[in-house]
Scaffold this motif. Structure first.
Motif, PDB file in Angstrom:
ATOM      1  N   LEU A  99       0.728  -1.322  -0.201  1.00 41.54           N
ATOM      2  CA  LEU A  99       0.030   0.078   0.043  1.00 41.54           C
ATOM      3  C   LEU A  99       0.713   1.295   0.031  1.00 41.54           C
ATOM      4  N   GLY A 100       2.350   1.101  -0.159  1.00 40.56           N
ATOM      5  CA  GLY A 100       3.096   2.126  -0.213  1.00 40.56           C
ATOM      6  C   GLY A 100       3.715   2.575   0.965  1.00 40.56           C
ATOM      7  N   ILE A 101       4.489   3.495   1.046  1.00 38.63           N
ATOM      8  CA  ILE A 101       5.400   4.079   2.058  1.00 38.63           C
ATOM      9  C   ILE A 101       4.825   4.955   3.044  1.00 38.63           C
ATOM     10  N   LEU A 102       4.579   4.769   4.254  1.00 42.72           N
ATOM     11  CA  LEU A 102       3.900   5.714   5.287  1.00 42.72           C
ATOM     12  C   LEU A 102       5.047   6.970   5.417  1.00 42.72           C
ATOM     13  N   GLY A 103       6.185   6.429   5.394  1.00 40.42           N
ATOM     14  CA  GLY A 103       7.170   7.597   5.791  1.00 40.42           C
ATOM     15  C   GLY A 103       8.327   6.985   6.082  1.00 40.42           C
ATOM     16  N   ASN A 104       9.626   8.247   5.869  1.00 44.25           N
ATOM     17  CA  ASN A 104      11.013   7.799   6.168  1.00 44.25           C
ATOM     18  C   ASN A 104      11.288   8.337   7.494  1.00 44.25           C
ATOM     19  N   GLN A 105      11.971   7.496   8.369  1.00 44.08           N
ATOM     20  CA  GLN A 105      11.986   8.111   9.775  1.00 44.08           C
ATOM     21  C   GLN A 105      13.467   8.678   9.645  1.00 44.08           C
ATOM     22  N   GLY A 106      14.236   8.423   8.716  1.00 46.61           N
ATOM     23  CA  GLY A 106      15.642   9.064   8.797  1.00 46.61           C
ATOM     24  C   GLY A 106      16.732   8.205   9.438  1.00 46.61           C
ATOM     25  N   ALA A 107      16.470   7.132  10.019  1.00 44.46           N
ATOM     26  CA  ALA A 107      17.166   6.248  10.882  1.00 44.46           C
ATOM     27  C   ALA A 107      16.473   4.901  10.872  1.00 44.46           C
ATOM     28  N   PRO A 108      17.170   3.702  11.228  1.00 43.03           N
ATOM     29  CA  PRO A 108      16.769   2.559  11.442  1.00 43.03           C
ATOM     30  C   PRO A 108      15.397   2.503  12.488  1.00 43.03           C
ATOM     31  N   VAL A 109      14.243   1.956  11.967  1.00 45.43           N
ATOM     32  CA  VAL A 109      13.072   1.952  12.660  1.00 45.43           C
ATOM     33  C   VAL A 109      13.126   0.574  13.368  1.00 45.43           C
ATOM     34  N   ILE A 110      13.208   0.754  14.698  1.00 45.23           N
ATOM     35  CA  ILE A 110      13.349  -0.342  15.734  1.00 45.23           C
ATOM     36  C   ILE A 110      12.152  -0.888  16.425  1.00 45.23           C
ATOM     37  N   LEU A 111      11.019  -0.120  16.443  1.00 44.99           N
ATOM     38  CA  LEU A 111       9.877  -0.256  17.257  1.00 44.99           C
ATOM     39  C   LEU A 111       8.772   0.675  16.510  1.00 44.99           C
ATOM     40  N   LEU A 112       7.619  -0.178  16.594  1.00 43.11           N
ATOM     41  CA  LEU A 112       6.341   0.581  15.845  1.00 43.11           C
ATOM     42  C   LEU A 112       5.140   0.193  17.054  1.00 43.11           C
TER      43      LEU A 112
END
Length: 805
Positions: free
Chosen positions: A308-321
């Protein structure tokens, strides 16, 4: 039920009773499986209480376990779900599941050790029947009421589900606690039925370690999503937390998400799009969101299996949602900051940064907007877990509570659904339950053998599942109705145990830097001795039990008076950790071996060094003194044994039969330490190196018992220089051995959790005791009545056992 049908069931029950109990002595010695499988069902049709009588007969339980299987025996207990006493027996069986499936002969020992501390009439009557058990021989605790040898039922641990061949990296449990999944470093996934405590499927599909798992329910069907990939460290600046470069040039082989059908373990679809390891997953209905080391948050349709596409770019490794309740807003954490993302608008807002001291985000509670982060002191010796409200304290200065430990790093955390408690796992191999408001440690759950890596908590029934680097998957009840405190003695691994010549006292040495002197007749500590500045690796006690030797990682040997409870001499001279110590046969001298490759002899009348033996090319790991001569034998990391004259210091002979230098070199890797330069560190193949772990000498000085790191125990003829027999049975490293009963028997302990009793004349194992944790040390009293065993995995327990035969 019609009278005719009842008569039919009665005739069948009488027939099956006669076949299963041919001698009518209630010993249930039948030879076929059918009567054991069908008798409970037939009895249920005519008189259900008869099944109750069966279950309280240990001979029936053992016979059914032998003729049928573990799960058939467990199913009989389901006839009486409200019977508290039977439920305790069932829980004891579940705790012993992994042992009994592999070795049914330990049925008596496992149940006796787990139930002995429970003060209930029916349980005591059951144990009385067990106590008179003769065949097969079993190892029983000497003081079962005061020192439970194994984890009893009614506490936190429900069962060891089994495990993986490599470390467990992720787990997930459904809300009602009926199903769970675990993922491992080798890319495999196991799906567990938690109602029957068994594995449903083992799935192999990923090419790298499984970093995250989530089980979700869509249209009544459970679906499992898994994300994998090699986690590649990133280098970040302290000023703006931006990614500069990856610190590892290797790339991940698997950056995909896989969707599985839990019913049959089949693969439904593969979702591709991330360019680095997938680190975290969350779901909301059919919507799946994933965070990755590439910094992006992606959205997927679980039903159609498409992006469904990209929600966003955090700019760093995403380790927890985490999904914020009642709104389509996601909070995403990197190691140094967080951001709120609106799913409908696909935009981010409210970005906040953590102080540079925060090492990683461990857990998040969306309902209370609480985050748990780990902080380390500059010395690296104290670790703190801060509970932080991200809405009220965005500057990072105000905290709800703080949890502090020394020398124990937090590796994983998980908030309990009530938002008032948090589970924390760490390098001490345990799970701890903390109060969020006060930071108080409410409960500590022991069961894993290595660092706890992942926790998943059920929403509704107070159950959770955890995984660790030892490959184990454990099932817990974090709201236990009954607590049983174990008397451990030490607070860390028990590395060595020795018994005095008269058998009245024993001494144990631990990684917690303490020595405990035990009264063997009652199994209670007499004295605790402190003084070493490092882990105590070895200990010895003289014939009269009046003096003790101890060797430590602080490079010293210490000589203690038991009667005066004080240190007499501090023997210094080694240039590395002291790994083994012993008294000479006349008790005038002390002998010590070290990782510095030397063996030293000390005069105990003045505390002076008398001789230094040099001949080993690798660190010395074990030594033993001959009983009737001034001779000592030492073994090193290469498998070489050297026999020395204790008086002259001359080398008598070398035994190279166990030595394998090439295997030693291929099983280690060369590392650089900033402080000490090049060092050797064991690799994954360390179990196969020829290192000597323990040596024992027979009472007549004619035979050596040699335990090596490659699981082998060799009985060696000293005079003729030949191998007499190889004792095989352990599946892990054998850390200690001892000979007793005039050289006819021996015991050995291993990190496979087992103690084995060996018949040295026939070269066979006659009895086995499986503990809850690895076993590192053992000793036997001169009268052969008391066997002492020391546990590892930070358990600190000393077992007092005796062989019943």
């Amino acid at each position: 039920m019609p009278n005719k049908a009842k008569k039919y069931h009665k005739r069948l029950s009488e027939y099956f009773t006669k076949v299963a109990d041919p001698y009518n002595n209630r010993r249930w010695e039948g030879k076929t499986v059918r009567p054991f499988m069908e008798l409970p069902f037939q009895l249920e049709q005519i008189e259900k209480n008869k099944i109750n009588e069966l279950l309280w007969n240990p001979y029936w339980d053992y016979a059914k376990l032998n003729h049928a299987d573990f799960y058939s025996l467990i199913s009989d207990f389901l006839y009486f779900p409200e019977d508290i006493d039977l439920r305790l027996v069932q829980e004891a069986l579940f705790l012993s599941m992994s042992t009994l499936i592999n070795d049914k002969t330990q049925f008596v020992g496992q149940l006796f050790c787990r139930l002995s501390c429970i003060d209930r009439v029916k349980i005591k009557e059951y144990l009385k029947e067990l106590e008179g058990w003769i065949y097969p021989p079993w190892l029983r605790p000497l003081f079962p009421q005061t020192i439970p040898s194994l984890i009893p039922p009614g506490g936190g641990l429900i069962s060891r589900l089994g495990g993986h061949l490599t470390g467990v990296t992720s787990v997930s449990i459904v809300d009602d606690g009926s199903l769970a999944a675990s993922g491992a470093q080798d890319g495999s996934i196991s799906i567990w039925d938690l109602q029957h405590l068994k594995r449903l499927h083992k799935i192999v599909g990923h090419n790298d370690e499984v970093n995250t798992l989530i089980i979700t329910q869509i249209n009544g069907d459970y679906i499992l999503a898994s994300g994998a990939g090699k986690r590649i460290p990133f280098k970040l600046t302290l000023q703006n937390r931006s990614v500069l470069e990856r610190t590892d040039t290797r790339t991940s082989r698997d950056n995909k998400i896989r969707i599985w059908n839990i019913t049959d373990g089949s693969l439904k679809t593969v979702l591709e799009g991330h360019t680095a390891a997938v680190r975290c997953l969350i779901s909301c209905g059919r919507l799946l969101l994933s965070g990755s080391d590439d910094g992006t948050i992606r959205m997927w349709d679980l039903c159609e299996g498409r992006s469904l596409g990209i929600l966003g770019n955090q700019g760093a490794p995403v380790i927890l949602l985490a999904m914020i309740p009642n709104c389509l807003v996601v909070v995403a954490f990197s190691e140094y900051d967080f951001q709120l993302w609106n799913i409908l608008e696909r935009s981010g807002s409210g970005k906040g940064k953590f102080d540079y001291r925060w090492q990683n985000v461990l857990a998040f509670d969306p309902a209370g907007m609480l985050v748990a982060l780990q902080e380390t002191t500059l010395s690296g010796e104290e670790f703190r877990l801060r509970i932080w409200d991200i809405l009220k304290s965005q500057d990072g200065d105000e905290f709800l509570s703080t949890v502090t430990t020394s020398n124990t790093s937090f590796s994983v955390a998980q908030f309990i659904p009530d938002g008032k408690h948090i589970f924390v796992g760490g390098t001490d191999c345990s799970l701890r339950l903390f109060d969020v408001d006060t930071g108080e440690n409410i409960e500590q759950l022991m069961g894993h053998k290595e660092v706890v890596t992942c926790i998943s908590v059920s929403e509704t029934n107070g159950k959770c599942i955890s995984g660790a680097l030892d490959g184990s998957v454990l099932f817990w009840n974090y709201q236990p109705k009954q607590r049983s405190e174990l008397n451990t003695g030490h607070s860390d691994d028990v590395n060595s145990i020795s018994v005095s010549g008269d058998g009245l006292i024993a001494v144990s040495a631990s990684h917690d830097r303490s020595l405990i002197v035990w009264e063997t007749s009652v199994g209670k500590p007499l004295l605790t001795i402190h003084g070493h500045q490092g882990s105590i690796k070895s200990t010895a006690i003289n014939i009269n039990g009046t003096h003790i030797l101890s060797g430590s990682n602080d490079w010293t040997v210490r000589y203690w008076s038991v009667l005066e409870a004080k240190q007499l001499y501090k023997l210094e001279g080694h240039k590395y950790a002291v790994t083994c110590v012993a008294f000479s046969s006349d008790n005038y001298y002390a002998i010590s071996g070290s990782g510095d490759k030397t063996l030293k002899v000390w005069d105990l009348s003045n505390g002076c060094e008398r001789l230094t033996f040099k001949g080993h090319q690798y660190g010395i790991r074990a030594l033993a003194v001959f009983h009737h001569s001034n001779v000592v034998v030492s073994g090193d990391e290469s498998g070489l044994l050297i026999v020395w004259n204790l008086i002259s210091g001359n080398e008598i002979r070398r035994i190279k039969h166990f030595c394998d230098i090439d295997k030693l070199h291929s099983s280690t890797k060369h590392l650089w330490g900033f402080a000490n330069g090049p060092v050797w560190q064991s690799s994954k193949e360390e179990r196969h190196i020829p290192c000597i772990e323990s040596i024992a000498i027979s009472p007549d000085d004619k035979q050596l018992l040699v335990a090596r790191r490659d699981k082998a125990i060799i009985v060696w003829d000293i005079e003729n220089g030949v191998e007499l027999v190889k004792l095989q049975g352990h599946t892990g490293i054998v850390f200690d051995v001892a000979i007793y009963s005039n050289g006819e028997r021996a015991i050995s302990v291993s990190d496979d959790n087992s103690l084995k009793v060996w018949d040295l004349i026939n070269g066979i194992c006659t009895a086995t005791f499986t503990a809850d944790f690895p076993l590192y040390s053992c000793a036997v009293s001169p009268d052969c009545r008391t066997i002492l065993v020391g546990e590892g995995a930070r358990s600190g327990k000393v077992h007092f056992l005796t062989l019943t035969s």
